[in-house]
Design an enzyme around this catalytic site. Structure first.
Site, PDB file in Angstrom:
ATOM      1  N   GLN A  98      33.988  49.193   0.039  1.00  0.00           N
ATOM      2  CA  GLN A  98      33.188  49.644   1.256  1.00  0.00           C
ATOM      3  C   GLN A  98      31.816  50.232   0.743  1.00  0.00           C
ATOM      4  OE1 GLN A  98      35.491  52.480   4.093  1.00  0.00           O
ATOM      5  NE2 GLN A  98      36.215  50.331   4.922  1.00  0.00           N
ATOM      6  N   MET A 108      19.112  37.222  32.688  1.00  0.00           N
ATOM      7  CA  MET A 108      17.709  37.076  32.399  1.00  0.00           C
ATOM      8  C   MET A 108      17.568  35.769  31.389  1.00  0.00           C
ATOM      9  SD  MET A 108      14.868  38.068  32.599  1.00  0.00           S
ATOM     10  CE  MET A 108      14.432  40.028  33.118  1.00  0.00           C
TER      11      MET A 108
END
Lengths: 167, 577
Positions: B113, B480
């Site tokens: 991580q 859109m």
């Protein structure tokens, strides 16, 4: 137009990346960039050579100023200033050619700083054009390796770039 | 007093007056979470995805003007937060984002991580820090908050390696009372000589337009803008981010400008002889084609960020400063003048503007069979106008319809992602607003595509009892995208149809909320009333709308302000008349 910009920046991890990242992200051109700590160890001084029209140079200066780590900057090209660049050239210097190469170095007021049985390493300091002229004067076949520092610049007279000076 | 690094982080947040932290725990921030667990003064809101933590902190900041705070772990926690950070950066929103990092000795080793989050976020934060010593946490936190909220605000990220917050390491804690940085000195007041130059142009102007952006909202200068407009009688237009900075009901207001702006606002910009730009940044969605932008106008530009000035458009009078003191000075200098702007010229200018207003560019053909999105927003306004109301939005057609049809009377009431245009912003942003103002009515207008990008936050709303009202304008398309494909790609609706939609009302119910589906125009108002009457419940209204309605007027990218596409309905009507 060519501009040479000096930047005083906090000497912190990532500071150089902020500047180079800014140029990359905004598509500004960097011809050369040199950086080293100053007499004040908390500050680094960068010299950036860039090209652009007036509007782009204005943006470059504003965007650099906007970086939180940038303490001060000065566009040296706006006033009288001096530029110097350091170059080291390794050339072939075999028997019969050594005298000629030594003479060439003397003409350009260059120093031979390392010698082997087949090569000289020549150090030359000056304005960029002078370094270019030297390279042109030496036969291409003889040049083994070239390394240039990129220009450094400093303004003339009272005006300057420092924590206390007015820029 | 000796504290651990984790305790210092929490104390610093308290010193900064932070009330809420949106976050998600993970390995690298466990020490900080442990310190938070014991802290009563700070409320932590557990989101379901780190993107939502940043949007919620952002929504809170936009509504309150305070710094929003998010806390996430290293690696994927941090990268998930990046979209929210970039969203805040583009709209200049003050935020502090705390990320965990692997312990200092592991940095650079591709540890579990680990991600170089200061490197990743460098181009989308105002500044960021990596704290390598416990002793540096307090000062770094103070600097982070100071940088985030001053000057042109923006997000600041503080990356904290796990060993720096180790419970075994205690250091003396003292929070800096004042921050002073030699490399960062935000400007305050504008140069008065420049302001006087601007006033010279203002009194000479015959066709002036005041164009204002998010800077007036962020700079708390709405009242000063109102006074300036009341004194000069200049017409004023807002960017998407500036809506609410002048009351929509003010006669001087021309509506929004730009790509989906009103005819009167864009035509006024095109014919103006003086533009007074305040806290706006000449974004491409506002200017259209730069070569044709305000061809006859001199331009005054007031902005706190010098880099915004003459970036896209060369201006005649740059004024670097906080908008509030500059507007105050402007008004003061104008009042000192014996003669003001030419009244006859202004009268003529307003008459010209009236001819554009009379076009009634937002007019649409309503229907009693299908709900029109414009009608859905107009009705929303009708039902909520007397409430203490905040509206957030996602991104797309519904956002433009809301901007056009909901008249905002006050600043900080219209909360949307303008610069980055981040789908998924609306719901988590609304959570931040509701947290800040528990008694206010907070609604989110969204689309069926946008809402699914952060729909997991319905769980957060349930856990924290946030009675949001979600209005989903459901046309089954990424509206859109479909509109652009209709106009510019011969109706090849490539991957803009959102197939396999869930039953949103039922989905909301499974999260413990109230769900509604509304299909008939005749039912809409009553449904809204019922929903807004449920004070303590989140109500998810799935409003089925006309699938192929378009947003008009529209300026195509790369066209000038005078080259607007008007609604075909409007053109047909004009031809008849």
């Amino acid at each position: 137009m060519r501009h040479i910009i000096s930047v005083l920046i906090e000497n912190e991890a990532g500071a150089l990346a902020r500047v180079s990242g800014l140029f990359a992200a905004r598509g500004y051109n960097i011809e050369s960039l040199t950086v080293a700590p100053t007499e004040d160890a908390t500050l680094s001084r960068m010299t950036i050579v860039t090209h652009g029209d007036e509007m782009i140079i204005e943006q470059i200066i504003k965007q650099l100023n906007k970086l939180v780590d940038v303490v001060k900057l000065l566009d040296l090209s706006e006033g009288p200033h001096i530029e110097r660049e350091l170059m080291m050239v390794k050339v072939k210097a075999e028997k019969g050619m050594r005298e000629e190469m030594k003479r060439m170095a003397d003409i350009f007021r260059a120093n031979i700083i390392d010698v082997t049985d087949c090569s000289y390493t020549i150090e030359l300091t000056g304005a960029g054009e002078k370094l270019d002229a030297f390279l042109q004067a030496v036969n291409d076949d003889l040049i083994m390796e070239v390394v240039r520092s990129g220009p450094l610049g400093i303004s003339r007279g009272e005006k300057g770039l420092g924590l206390s000076t007015n820029s | 007093m000796d504290l651990t690094g984790a305790e210092i982080v929490v104390q610093a947040l308290k010193e900064e007056g932070v009330e809420y932290v949106w976050g998600y725990p993970g390995g690298a921030v466990l020490h900080i979470y442990d310190a938070l667990f014991q802290e009563k003064a700070l409320q932590h809101i557990l989101v379901r995805h780190e993107q939502a933590a940043t949007h919620a902190a952002d929504g809170y900041a936009r509504a309150t003007g305070k710094v929003g705070v998010a806390l996430v772990t290293s690696g994927p926690g941090a990268t998930n937060a990046v979209t929210g950070i970039a969203t805040a950066y583009m709209d200049s929103i003050p935020m502090v984002i705390l990320t965990g990092q692997v312990p200092v000795p592991f940095i650079g080793s591709d540890a579990f991580q680990e991600v170089d989050i200061t490197g990743i976020t460098r181009p989308c934060v105002k500044h960021n820090f990596l704290v390598k010593r416990t002793e540096d946490i307090a000062e770094t936190m103070a600097k982070a908050f100071y940088i985030a909220r001053t000057g042109r605000p923006g997000p600041v990220l503080v990356d904290i390696p796990k060993d720096v917050t180790d419970p075994g390491v205690r250091v003396p804690f003292e929070y800096p009372k004042k921050v002073s940085m030699r490399s960062y000195k935000p400007v305050e007041k504008g140069n008065t000589r420049q302001v006087r130059k601007a006033v010279d142009l203002m009194v000479k102007a015959r066709r002036p337009v005041v164009y204002t952006g998010g800077g007036v909202v962020l700079g708390e200068a709405s009242e000063d803008l109102r006074k300036l407009i009341a004194h000069t009688h200049f017409p004023v237009t807002n960017t998407l981010m500036g809506l609410g900075s002048i009351a929509a009901s003010d006669d001087h207001f021309l509506g929004m400008l730009g790509m989906h702006g009103t005819y009167e606002a864009n035509m006024a910009m095109h014919e103006a002889d003086l533009i007074i730009a305040v806290g706006a940044r000449f974004d491409d969605r506002v200017t259209g084609k730069l070569a044709q932008f305000c061809p006859n106008a001199k331009i005054i530009h007031v902005d706190v960020d010098p880099a915004s000035i003459s970036k896209n458009v060369r201006v005649d009078v740059p004024i670097v400063g906080q908008v509030k003191p500059v507007l105050k000075d402007m008004l003061k200098f104008l009042k000192e003048r014996k003669s003001g702007p030419d009244k006859a010229a202004l009268k003529e200018w307003w008459a010209r503007i009236k001819t554009w207003r009379d076009v009634d560019c937002l007019k649409y053909a309503n229907s009693d069979k299908v709900i029109k999105p414009q009608y859905a927003i107009e009705t929303l306004h009708k039902v909520t106008r007397r409430r203490n109301f905040y509206l957030t939005s996602d991104v797309g057609q519904h956002q433009m319809f809301a901007a056009q049809f909901y008249p905002f009377e006050k600043p900080r009431r219209w909360i949307n992602s303008g610069g980055l245009g981040t789908m998924g912003f609306g719901l988590p942003a609304a959570m931040g607003v509701q947290q800040a103002f528990p008694k206010a009515t907070v609604a989110c207008v969204t689309g069926e595509a946008s809402i699914q990008m952060c729909i997991q936050e319905l769980a957060t709303c349930a856990q924290h009892d946030l009675p949001l009202k979600i209005i989903l304008l459901n046309n089954g398309y990424m509206g859109m995208v479909r509109q652009w494909q209709e106009f510019f790609y011969d109706k090849r609706y490539s991957h803009s149809y959102v197939d396999a939609l869930p039953d949103f009302a039922k989905l909301a119910e499974t999260y413990g909320h109230v769900g509604m589906t509304i299909e008939n125009p005749g039912d809409l108002e009553a449904a809204y009333k019922e929903a807004f009457g449920m004070k303590d419940r989140l109500v998810f209204m799935n409003v089925i709308i006309d699938p192929e309605e378009n947003v008009y007027p529209m300026i195509e990218a790369g066209k000038g302000h005078h080259e607007m596409h008007m609604s075909p309905h409007l053109s047909a009507e004009r031809e008849l008349a």
